[in-house]
Design an enzyme around this catalytic site. Structure first.
Site, mmCIF file in Angstrom:
data_model
loop_
_atom_site.group_PDB
_atom_site.id
_atom_site.type_symbol
_atom_site.label_atom_id
_atom_site.label_comp_id
_atom_site.label_asym_id
_atom_site.label_seq_id
_atom_site.Cartn_x
_atom_site.Cartn_y
_atom_site.Cartn_z
ATOM 1 N N HIS A 60 0.856 -1.190 0.000
ATOM 2 C CA HIS A 60 0.000 0.000 0.000
ATOM 3 C C HIS A 60 0.887 1.233 0.000
ATOM 4 O O HIS A 60 1.566 1.523 0.978
ATOM 5 C CB HIS A 60 -0.927 0.011 1.219
ATOM 6 C CG HIS A 60 -1.910 -1.115 1.224
ATOM 7 N ND1 HIS A 60 -3.125 -1.049 0.586
ATOM 8 C CD2 HIS A 60 -1.838 -2.353 1.760
ATOM 9 C CE1 HIS A 60 -3.777 -2.192 0.743
ATOM 10 N NE2 HIS A 60 -3.014 -3.014 1.448
ATOM 11 N N ARG A 62 0.428 5.289 -0.445
ATOM 12 C CA ARG A 62 -0.796 6.060 -0.147
ATOM 13 C C ARG A 62 -1.038 7.209 -1.116
ATOM 14 O O ARG A 62 -1.886 8.058 -0.847
ATOM 15 C CB ARG A 62 -0.748 6.574 1.285
ATOM 16 C CG ARG A 62 -0.649 5.497 2.342
ATOM 17 C CD ARG A 62 -1.837 4.546 2.312
ATOM 18 N NE ARG A 62 -1.816 3.659 3.469
ATOM 19 C CZ ARG A 62 -2.531 2.547 3.553
ATOM 20 N NH1 ARG A 62 -3.305 2.159 2.551
ATOM 21 N NH2 ARG A 62 -2.471 1.809 4.636
ATOM 22 N N ASN A 92 -6.414 0.832 -3.156
ATOM 23 C CA ASN A 92 -7.270 1.587 -2.224
ATOM 24 C C ASN A 92 -6.696 2.954 -1.867
ATOM 25 O O ASN A 92 -6.512 3.302 -0.704
ATOM 26 C CB ASN A 92 -7.561 0.764 -0.954
ATOM 27 C CG ASN A 92 -6.319 0.433 -0.142
ATOM 28 O OD1 ASN A 92 -5.202 0.477 -0.641
ATOM 29 N ND2 ASN A 92 -6.526 0.108 1.123
ATOM 30 N N ASP A 152 -8.558 -5.062 -2.456
ATOM 31 C CA ASP A 152 -7.933 -5.280 -1.148
ATOM 32 C C ASP A 152 -8.234 -4.175 -0.140
ATOM 33 O O ASP A 152 -8.212 -2.992 -0.464
ATOM 34 C CB ASP A 152 -6.419 -5.409 -1.294
ATOM 35 C CG ASP A 152 -5.783 -5.651 0.047
ATOM 36 O OD1 ASP A 152 -6.051 -6.692 0.646
ATOM 37 O OD2 ASP A 152 -5.052 -4.758 0.508
ATOM 38 N N HIS A 232 -2.911 -12.551 1.617
ATOM 39 C CA HIS A 232 -2.684 -12.761 3.060
ATOM 40 C C HIS A 232 -3.528 -13.859 3.734
ATOM 41 O O HIS A 232 -4.425 -13.561 4.515
ATOM 42 C CB HIS A 232 -2.826 -11.450 3.834
ATOM 43 C CG HIS A 232 -3.905 -10.502 3.389
ATOM 44 N ND1 HIS A 232 -5.208 -10.878 3.187
ATOM 45 C CD2 HIS A 232 -3.854 -9.176 3.120
ATOM 46 C CE1 HIS A 232 -5.911 -9.831 2.808
ATOM 47 N NE2 HIS A 232 -5.108 -8.791 2.748
ATOM 48 N N ASP A 305 2.005 -6.785 2.443
ATOM 49 C CA ASP A 305 0.845 -5.991 2.880
ATOM 50 C C ASP A 305 1.303 -4.745 3.654
ATOM 51 O O ASP A 305 0.656 -4.325 4.624
ATOM 52 C CB ASP A 305 -0.145 -6.813 3.707
ATOM 53 C CG ASP A 305 -1.523 -6.154 3.778
ATOM 54 O OD1 ASP A 305 -1.729 -5.103 3.143
ATOM 55 O OD2 ASP A 305 -2.401 -6.685 4.489
ATOM 56 N N HIS A 309 0.443 3.965 8.067
ATOM 57 C CA HIS A 309 -0.621 4.818 8.612
ATOM 58 C C HIS A 309 0.003 5.930 9.442
ATOM 59 O O HIS A 309 0.975 5.691 10.172
ATOM 60 C CB HIS A 309 -1.563 4.009 9.504
ATOM 61 C CG HIS A 309 -2.469 3.101 8.736
ATOM 62 N ND1 HIS A 309 -3.507 3.578 7.956
ATOM 63 C CD2 HIS A 309 -2.486 1.758 8.596
ATOM 64 C CE1 HIS A 309 -4.131 2.561 7.383
ATOM 65 N NE2 HIS A 309 -3.532 1.439 7.739
HETATM 66 O O1 DOR Z 1 -4.424 -4.184 7.562
HETATM 67 C C1 DOR Z 1 -4.729 -3.832 6.434
HETATM 68 N N1 DOR Z 1 -4.453 -2.599 5.981
HETATM 69 N N2 DOR Z 1 -5.364 -4.682 5.640
HETATM 70 C C2 DOR Z 1 -5.866 -4.316 4.458
HETATM 71 O O2 DOR Z 1 -6.418 -5.131 3.782
HETATM 72 C C3 DOR Z 1 -5.773 -2.917 4.014
HETATM 73 C C4 DOR Z 1 -4.618 -2.267 4.617
HETATM 74 C C5 DOR Z 1 -4.634 -0.774 4.449
HETATM 75 O O3 DOR Z 1 -4.879 -0.270 3.369
HETATM 76 O O4 DOR Z 1 -4.318 -0.086 5.448
HETATM 77 ZN ZN ZN Z 2 -5.790 -6.985 2.366
#
Ligand code: DOR
Ligand code: ZN
Length: 428
Positions: A60, A62, A92, A152, A232, A305, A309
C-alpha cells in the site's frame, strides 16, 4: 552513459561463489573477471548472499490521497531498503485506482521515482464497494498494463461480481487477488475470534470468515478456469483448502505476510494498535501451519501488505485505530528468522517465494529471473548472519507503524540493485 558495477565475493542462493559484472543494467559476466575493472563501482558482498531482486505483490503506497502516510517515492525508498526491486501498489488510494487515469498516474510516479518498478493494481469494482466492475479493460490496456486486480481492504463478497471479474480478466491472462473476508461474519470485528478476544472483550473475527471466501472463490476459479490469487492467508484451515485445490490442479496461488509468520493474537493483550491488522494476527497453531504451508509451496509467496498509517491513526484506542502495519523494510529478515533459521526453507526457496513466484503471478516479465549472464541486473545482497535492531524512528517509510520496533532481527540488507543501479546501500 554506460553504468558499470562489480559485485565481488558474494554467494548465490545455491551456494555458488560469485563475482558479478554489470553493465548498462545487464549482468555481463559471472566469475570471469579476476577483479573489478578500473573505475567501476564495487560492492563487497563478502559473507553475503546475492538473491534475485525481491518482488512484493501487495504494497500500500498512499499516493494519491494520503501522502502524509506514504508517497510513491517514500514507499519506493522503503522497498529498496528492504531489498525490493518491484512492488504492486494496491488500489485503495483516494481516488481509488479503478480507472486508467489513476493507474497511469501511479505508474508514472513510480517511473519518475526510479527506485523500484511500481506496478499499479487495479480495483475490481468501482470505488471498491463491490457492486459494479471497475474499468478493468481500460486499465489492462493502459500504459500501466495492469494484470493484477484487487479490492484489497475490502472483499469482493458478491459471488456474481466475483464471477464476472474472473471471467473478464481471463481474457488477457489477468488475475483477481482476493481479500478473503466474508463481511457478514466480520462486522465490527477488531481481532481474531478466540480466547484472547473473549478475555479482552474485543469483537472477534472468526477464521471461517476467511476460509468460506477462499473455498467459494476456489470453486469459482475452477468452474471458470480463471486465475485466482488469495491475499494474506492467515489460518490453518485456509492452508488446508488451498492444499485441496492445488491437488485438484485448480489455478490458485496464495500469499502470506511476514507478520502472520511471526506474530499471534497474544500481542493484542498490550492493547497497542500497532498489532491491529486486517486480516488479524491468529494463533500459534495458525502460524505453524502457515510456515509449513509456505515451506511446502501450498502458499506460493511472501507478500508484505505494507500498510503505512499516520501516527494519529495508530497511536489511539484499539477500536478507533486503522488496520495495518509496515512491512517492506523488515520482510526478508523476518523470513530469514521464521523460515530459514528454523530449517524450514532454503535460500533457494526464499528466492522463489519472494522473487520468482510473485513476478510470475503478476506477469512482471522483467523480474524474478535467475542471476545469470544476460539477465536484467535486479539483485538483493543480504548478510544473513549479521543482525540489526529495528528502530521505527529510522524507517524510510513516512509512517512508523512497525510492530517489530525494538526486535533484533537476523539479516542485514547490504545492497539493492535495480536495473544495474544501486538503489540502496547498507552500512554494516
Ligand atoms: O491491515 C490492512 N491494511 N489490511 C488491508 O487489507 C488494508 C490495509 C490498508 O490499506 O491499510
Ligand atoms: Zn488486504
Amino acid at each position: 552513459m554506460s553504468e558499470k558495477l562489480f559485485i565481488k565475493n558474494g554467494t548465490l542462493a545455491n551456494g555458488t561463489k560469485a563475482d558479478i559484472s554489470i553493465s548498462d543494467g545487464i549482468i555481463t559476466s559471472i566469475n570471469t573477471l579476476p577483479s573489478a575493472p578500473e573505475g567501476v563501482k564495487v560492492i563487497d558482498a563478502k559473507h553475503c548472499l546475492i538473491l534475485p531482486g525481491l518482488v512484493d505483490l501487495h504494497t500500500h503506497l498512499r499516493e494519491p490521497g494520503k501522502e502524509s502516510a506514504e508517497t510513491v517515492l517514500s514507499g519506493s525508498l522503503a522497498a529498496a531498503k528492504g531489498g525490493y526491486v518491484a512492488v504492486s501498489a494496491m488500489a485503495n488510494t483516494t481516488p481509488v485506482a479503478d480507472n486508467a487515469s489513476v493507474v497511469e498516474h501511479v505508474y508514472r510516479l513510480g517511473q519518475k521515482a526510479g527506485i523500484v518498478d511500481v506496478f499499479p493494481v487495479g480495483a475490481v469494482t468501482q470505488g471498491l464497494v463491490g457492486e459494479n466492475l471497475a474499468d478493468i479493460g481500460a486499465m489492462a490496456n493502459s500504459d500501466a498494463r495492469v494484470r493484477v486486480f484487487s479490492d484489497d481492504g475490502n472483499c469482493v463478497s458478491d459471488p456474481l461480481v466475483m464471477r464476472h471479474a474472473l471471467e473478464y480478466v481471463k481474457g488477457f491472462d489477468g488475475v483477481i487477488a482476493q481479500h478473503a473476508q466474508e463481511p457478514r461474519l466480520t462486522h465490527g470485528a477488531q481481532m481474531n475470534e478466540g480466547i484472547v478476544s473473549s478475555q479482552l472483550g474485543l469483537k472477534g473475527w472468526p477464521a471461517i470468515a476467511e476460509e468460506a471466501i477462499i473455498a467459494r472463490d476456489i470453486l469459482l476459479a475452477d468452474f471458470l478456469q480463471a486465475r485466482l490469487h488469495i491475499c494474506h492467508v492467515t489460518t490453518a484451515g485456509g492452508v488446508e483448502i488451498i492444499r485441496w485445490a492445488k491437488a485438484r490442479g485448480i489455478s490458485v496461488t496464495a500469499e502470506v505476510t511476514p507478520h502472520h509468520l511471526l506474530l499471534t493474537d497474544e500481542s493484542a493483550r498490550s492493547y497497542d494498535a500497532v498489532y491491529k491488522v486486517n486480516p488479524p494476527l491468529r494463533t500459534e497453531k495458525d502460524v505453524m501451519a502457515l510456515r509449513a504451508g509456505l515451506a511446502e509451496g501450498i502458499i506460493d509467496i511472501v507478500a508484505t501488505d505494507h500498510a503505512p498509517h499516520a501516527t494519529e491513526s495508530k497511536e489511539c484506542e484499539w477500536q478507533e485505530a486503522s488496520f495495518g502495519m509496515l512491512g517492506l523494510e523488515t520482510a526478508l529478515p523476518i523470513v530469514n528468522q521464521t523460515m530459514v533459521q528454523t530449517g524450514l526453507m532454503s535460500w533457494e526457496q526464499v528466492a522463489v517465494r519472494m522473487s520468482t513466484a510473485p513476478a510470475q503471478i503478476g506477469r512482471y516479465e522483467n523480474h524474478g529471473h535467475e542471476i545469470a549472464v544476460g539477465a536484467k541486473a535486479h539483485m538483493t545482497v543480504i548478510n544473513p548472519t549479521a543482525t540489526h535492531r529495528v528502530d521505527r524512528d529510522l524507517v524510510l517509510s513516512r509512517s512508523r507503524n512497525t510492530p517489530f520496533h525494538g526486535l533484533e532481527l537476523p539479516g542485514v540488507i547490504m545492497a539493492t540493485v535495480f536495473g544495474g543501479r544501486v538503489t540502496y546501500e547498507g552500512n554494516k
